[in-house]
Structure formats: C-alpha cells, structure tokens
Design an enzyme around this catalytic site. Sequence first.
Site, mmCIF file in Angstrom:
data_model
loop_
_atom_site.group_PDB
_atom_site.id
_atom_site.type_symbol
_atom_site.label_atom_id
_atom_site.label_comp_id
_atom_site.label_asym_id
_atom_site.label_seq_id
_atom_site.Cartn_x
_atom_site.Cartn_y
_atom_site.Cartn_z
ATOM 1 N N PHE A 1 1.270 -1.333 0.093
ATOM 2 C CA PHE A 1 0.283 0.001 -0.190
ATOM 3 C C PHE A 1 0.561 1.437 0.216
ATOM 4 O O PHE A 1 0.417 2.215 -0.575
ATOM 5 C CB PHE A 1 -0.806 -0.080 1.177
ATOM 6 C CG PHE A 1 -1.462 -0.469 1.165
ATOM 7 C CD1 PHE A 1 -2.942 -1.132 0.476
ATOM 8 C CD2 PHE A 1 -2.104 -1.440 1.857
ATOM 9 C CE1 PHE A 1 -4.107 -2.053 -0.109
ATOM 10 C CE2 PHE A 1 -3.295 -3.577 1.465
ATOM 11 C CZ PHE A 1 -3.966 -2.748 0.798
ATOM 12 N N GLU B 1 -11.364 -11.900 11.550
ATOM 13 C CA GLU B 1 -12.312 -12.539 10.328
ATOM 14 C C GLU B 1 -12.063 -13.984 10.168
ATOM 15 O O GLU B 1 -13.198 -14.876 9.880
ATOM 16 C CB GLU B 1 -11.581 -11.302 9.706
ATOM 17 C CG GLU B 1 -12.415 -10.119 9.635
ATOM 18 C CD GLU B 1 -11.414 -9.030 9.375
ATOM 19 O OE1 GLU B 1 -12.165 -7.770 8.735
ATOM 20 O OE2 GLU B 1 -10.569 -9.141 8.594
#
Lengths: 447, 447
Positions: free
Chosen positions: A31, A187
């Site tokens: 990123f 998650e």
Amino acid sequence: MNTQDAIQTEKERQDGTGKSIPRVVIIGAGFGGIRAARALHNAPVQVTVIDRNNHHLFQPLLYQVATAGLSPADISAPIRGILKKQKNTEVVMAEVTGVDLEQRQVLTQKRELPYDYLVVATGASHSYFGHNEWAPYAPGLKSIVDATALRRKILLAFEAAEMAQDEEQRRNLLTFVLVGGGPTGVEMAGAIAELAHKALVSDFRHIDPASARILLVEALPRILPAFPEKLSKKAQQALEHLGVEVCTNSPVEQIDEDGVVIGGQRLVTRNVIWTAGVAASPAGKWLNAEVDRAGRVKVDADLSLPGHPEVFVVGDTASCMQDDKPLPGVAPVAMQEGTYVAEVIAQRVAGKEQPRAFRYKNKGNLATIGRSYGIADVGKLRFGGFIGWIFWWAVHIFFLIGFRNRFLVMFQWAWAYFTYQRGARLITFDPAALQKQKELVEELTSV
Amino acid sequence: MNTQDAIQTEKERQDGTGKSIPRVVIIGAGFGGIRAARALHNAPVQVTVIDRNNHHLFQPLLYQVATAGLSPADISAPIRGILKKQKNTEVVMAEVTGVDLEQRQVLTQKRELPYDYLVVATGASHSYFGHNEWAPYAPGLKSIVDATALRRKILLAFEAAEMAQDEEQRRNLLTFVLVGGGPTGVEMAGAIAELAHKALVSDFRHIDPASARILLVEALPRILPAFPEKLSKKAQQALEHLGVEVCTNSPVEQIDEDGVVIGGQRLVTRNVIWTAGVAASPAGKWLNAEVDRAGRVKVDADLSLPGHPEVFVVGDTASCMQDDKPLPGVAPVAMQEGTYVAEVIAQRVAGKEQPRAFRYKNKGNLATIGRSYGIADVGKLRFGGFIGWIFWWAVHIFFLIGFRNRFLVMFQWAWAYFTYQRGARLITFDPAALQKQKELVEELTSV
C-alpha cells in the site's frame, strides 16, 4: 559502463538541459510503495519500484483466500499493470539484500540500483514474540503462499477427520485455534465458522463439520483492542453467535505439534493459526537504524531516517509516533505515508519549502465477523450489524485495484452470501511437482 | 472388525431385506469418474469415489490458467460439492497404490476399500516417448500444479528478459517452443501470442514483449491431425496471423537445458513446453493388464477388463478400438464411457440383460486459436472464424460444472476480450515457504 546502465541509460537520466533527473527508488509495492509511486506520476523524477513479487497484494482480504472464499488472483494486481501508464516509472522484480547508505545504492541479488531518494516500504512479517520455535505449528497470514497453505491446512483437516479412526482424533482434527484477537483473528474465526457450519455441512458422510470447535484466543482482556470497548463486545457476541469460543485474558504459553497450552491447560489440536504479532521486515538492519521492539525503524517527523534526509521509511516498516502513541500497522497509515513521502520528494526536487510533519488522519476502523455482521468506528459513528458489514464491504471493494478484481470479488461475495458456499475450495499440493518447480525457478532466476 | 468399517458400517451396507448393497468404487474424479458416479445416483448401490485431489478439474481450460487468463479455482469444483446431494455416494481423498483383483480391494496409503464393481478412471500424464530425461526442460500441462508452474515459467521469462544484460540472452528468454501441435499446443501457442503481443505490450521498459518468438513444432505433416485437412490449414493460418511460427514435419530430436534440436538445428531457448504425448496412469500395472503402447489398458466391448467382468476401465486409461481405430483421449469419450459403465453396473445389479457394446458417438471436434478464432468440425458442419470461436466458447461454458464457475469464466473472457488483458498474472513462489508447506502436509496426512 556498469550494470546500472542496463536499467537506466544516461540518455534517460538527462533532461534537455543536461541536468540529471533525480532517481527515486521505492522498495516494496504494498500500500505504501504503490501510493508513493503513483503520487510521483507527474514529478520530474525517474522512479524505480522493486518488489520480490510481481503483484501488489490487497492484504485485508487475504483471509478470504485462506478460507476458500476468493482466489489469489482476485485480490492481486500485477505491479507492472498498475504502473504501466506511468512513463517515468519502471518495475524491477528482485529480492533486495541490503542498502548501501554511503554509495546511495540498493543492493539486490543481481545488481545495484543507485538512488537519489529512497523509500523503504517493505512491510512486516509474523512475530512469535521470541518463540520462533512455534512457527512450524502456528502458520501466519501475510502472503499468498501463506494463504494457500492455510487454505490447504484447513481443508485437509476436514478430509483427515473424515478418514479418522476414532472420535478423539476426529475431535483434535476439527479443533481450530486462532492465536490473537485482532482484525485478522476475528475475521478468520468468523470465516472458518461459516465454512464449517454452513459451506461444508452436507459434504461429508462420517463427520459433522458443524461439530468443529473454533477458538479465538487473546492475551488482552478483550478482542479488537483498537476499537471502542462497546464494539469489541458486540464483535465478541457476533462471533459467539457463529459458534466461535472467544477466550480473552488467555496468553498462549506453548505451541507444539500436539497443540497449545493456555493457562497451564493443554488444548490438543492440529490447527493452530497465528494471527497475533507482526515484526517489521529486515529493513532496520539494511539501514543500520534504531528500531522499536517490533523491529520498526524510528523515523523523523517527515518520515526520513535520522541523519539521512534522502531515505524515507513508510508503512509497517516505520515506527511513527503520533500524540505519544505509535501509529498502527494498517493499510490507511501506509497509504497516507506513501503519498506524504512522495510530496516531500517532489517539493525537495522542485526546491520548494518542505511540507509540514506527517500527520495521520484516522478515518475509522472496520472489522467483519462472518457473512453478515460488521463493526465500524468511523468519526462519531459507532455501529455494528448488517449495516456495518455492508459498510466494510463497500470500503474494501472501493480500495481494491482494478475493475476486474472489484467485479470478481463482488460477484463471489454475493454468490457466497446467497448460497452459503465458498467457491475456491482447492487443495493444491503435489510433493513430486514441488521439486520440479523449485528447479525451474532456480534455473530461470539464475539468468 | 477391520478398517473398512470406518468407511462403511454394516448397517449402511444392508438394505431392509438383509441383502447386502453392492459396493461400487470409482478411482478418479475426472470426466469419466464423475459421469459414472452421477449416473449411479438412483441405482441401489453404495458408491465410493476416490481421488488424490479434492477437486474435479475442467482440463480443457487448463491452458487458460497456464497463460494467466483464469484462476485455478475457476475451472475446478470440489468433488464433495458435486456429489453432496447424492446420498448413496461418498468421497475419499486418498492416493491409490494398487488394486487387489483377487480380494476385490482397492489399496490406498491408509486402508483398503473393498468393491463389488470397480471403475478405473485415472486419466493420463505426459509421455516423453521414451525420453524421460527431457521432462525437466519441457514441462507439460495436466494438473493445476503444472498450470501454475507453467504460468510462473512464462511470466518469469519476461521478467528475466527485462533484467537481461545482452540482446542474445534476451532473445533466448523470449523464445517459446511448444512441442506438439494437438489442441493443447495450438491453444497454448495462441494464448502465449496474445499475452506477448497484447496483454504485456506496455508493461516493460527495456524489452518489447511483442518481439517474443513463439514456435509450434509438430512431427506430423500438419497440426491438429484429428481435424479435416482444410481446418488444420485454417488453424495454421490463424496462428501465423497471431505471429506464431508453425513448424510441421519437425520431429524434436533433443531437449536439454539449452533448448531443442529439430532437424539437426539447435534452437536456443529456456522455454520449452511439452504439449505432445500422453501416457496412461499406472492403472495398467495395478490391474496386471495388457496395455497398448501408450500404457492404456485393453478392454472388452463393454469396457471391462478381460477376465474380470466386475472391473471397468474408462477414459484416457482405457484403450478402446472402434472401427479399427483407437478412440481419442478426449473428454467426450471419457464422459460417454463413464455413463455407459454406470448403466452396465445398474443393469447387472438389477439382474437385467446387459446393454450392447459401448459405442462412442462423436459429436464433433473444436479448437480455439487466440482470442477470437475457432475451428469446428461438427457433423457435416466444418467452419473456422469468429463463429467457430463463439461455438467453442459456448460448449466449454456449458460443460463447466457449477453456476459460479460458468459466470466467473464468462466474465473473465468478456473482460479479456474487450481489454486485451489477462487477469491472473500471478507469480507465486516462495522457496522458503515450500519446505514449511511440505512439512505441514506431511504432518496432516500422516494422521
């Protein structure tokens, strides 16, 4: 003439006035690195992005690959493809071995790349808090190879249980322990619960996949410590609703081939997944720099290396304090840092005043639990539930690179939502082919 | 009590009348095996499907994975998922090591599976026509591991060329030789040409991917010998239009690390791909049976093993003559054979007269060349062009298993068609992680 000429001819390096164009080398196309490269689009510099992989990886959805919901290519984009229209930028696929700060060169296995400005954005890997001996028994999730290995491990656990001879063995094979209650652990736990309780439920004849035990183990008093306490609680309830056992205040004391030890109690399992600590990449060593406990490089207010204003460190590799707290190792921090550093470089090249010190604007935190529950902590809004899930979903689609990937991920989520199935239930492993592959790659990369 | 009880309890094996239910074991979940299992849906038998993988693979599209057009999961479906609603059927993921014809048992690494009827549908692997020493330099395309290894090899060739120091090395790295002009060779050649000439064309800075040489080498006087001569010619023209050099009457004499030798001439290249011969799986040895030159088991008119009416062999594993010609090793043959064998078994179990000898109904041949050209030889229709491509496309979508896969493949084709891009350009390889993975799997499968 030396090797650098193959990369960059003198002609390319000189503009019309005979002044040489500054060279910016960016290590890592995560990123931070991609944002920095993109933000230098129009700057009068020559950009080189180095990565050992050929693809940028959308890490926030990596757990979906590990739990058979998405394919690796759905959350990856070729780095060359992302930057192909950027004429001042080239991409080098190579493994960086070090940095020569004096000569201003990045060292790779094949050649040296000189720089005028360097951006180090090499990310992080797992940290076992000084217990590296746990690594073989508790794989983590940082790369596509990690994700497909975990997918294989999880799916093979059900296959092995179906073939197991006794109830105890079956129970051990169907016990999943996730160590670390941050977003990845939460998650993953939700996704494994969905897999066991919904997707696989009528696939086996001798086991009931829904009988799988899924434990999320956290040393701190609550999961998702970066969120407000109320949302942590909601997330825990949502996980429990999916059948996940959440164990807080439970530091792991031991991990070995028989399972884990928590609070003196041994839990026998073959499926331990590490979702706890991260350690920065070896960039600290390359830069011979001062690092924090997690190996992250301590940087100045403009994210440069102390004493080396031409070297910047961003993302998970940097230790950046703000309001006396370290910035978290999340994608938005890396992205904002990458953009900021590109601005600093552009300003310096233009001889302008430097922008003020980096400041992270926290736009919020999101996490998702299973197929229809999400929590969001965005500005003054704090909510959990289906709306939180939709919000999480929209943000992730938005930040995925490329129309193709967005569409594929959207479709597969919709499909999984309505069918309860998971589409990428692929166990790929062929020990005989592995050696062959290894030789192939060694052959090719020995050019 | 022995191990078989874990698989099949006595209760399951007995119907209400105390008569035991015949056990049908199917080895291999390819086209033949899956068809046979599905056709036994309503038969009063207990079916066990054994495969070493957990997925059925749609092999006709494997070349799309090797050339970065599709992801492995897009052309695979979990075997358990395909057969989950079929209550008389169970799936065992195991490697078969042999067959005990006397005791009527299939041997696996873990246990023995007894059968009353056996269907061997184990497919084929590459054959190097007695030159196994070529294998390391000319990988073939039969499994997902093969496909991702080839994808890596092809994409790494461009990466290595970008880094190469001289023109000669660059040329060798960008020379691709496909050995064997059957459908796989033709389809791979077309796809590599599209990749080099369209998808990658603006991704590099030091090479022109469009300068890649792609050679399709065939020993016979023409490519696609199973098609009418006119269509072979059209296919060759279409390939040449894409920039592929087609070399017929060119048997390969040598393959080594420096390239290939054809007609005494050495062609230096690092990218040789084997798309020529196949050899049947080791089933011939298991059955101690008479085999043809390609290792395929010679079968009776009802596809049973001579002397063993309870054992059937189908698909690429069987050598079946029809009108004095051997049936080709293609999916439709395997599918029709699988269905036929299931009918034979159902009839025998019901005590009815056996159906007449197997006869393959050839519904046609299709092949595709690049992104918009196909040839079709269907009944009296013989045509090439865009219509042929649409036809090829429609048939392949139709036979793919599952709505999800059909949709994903359709979307990705449409996307690739309009953008000229290829979406799964992923090089995944991490030598350090490989050993870890290997240990993990060994650990799990040693249960």
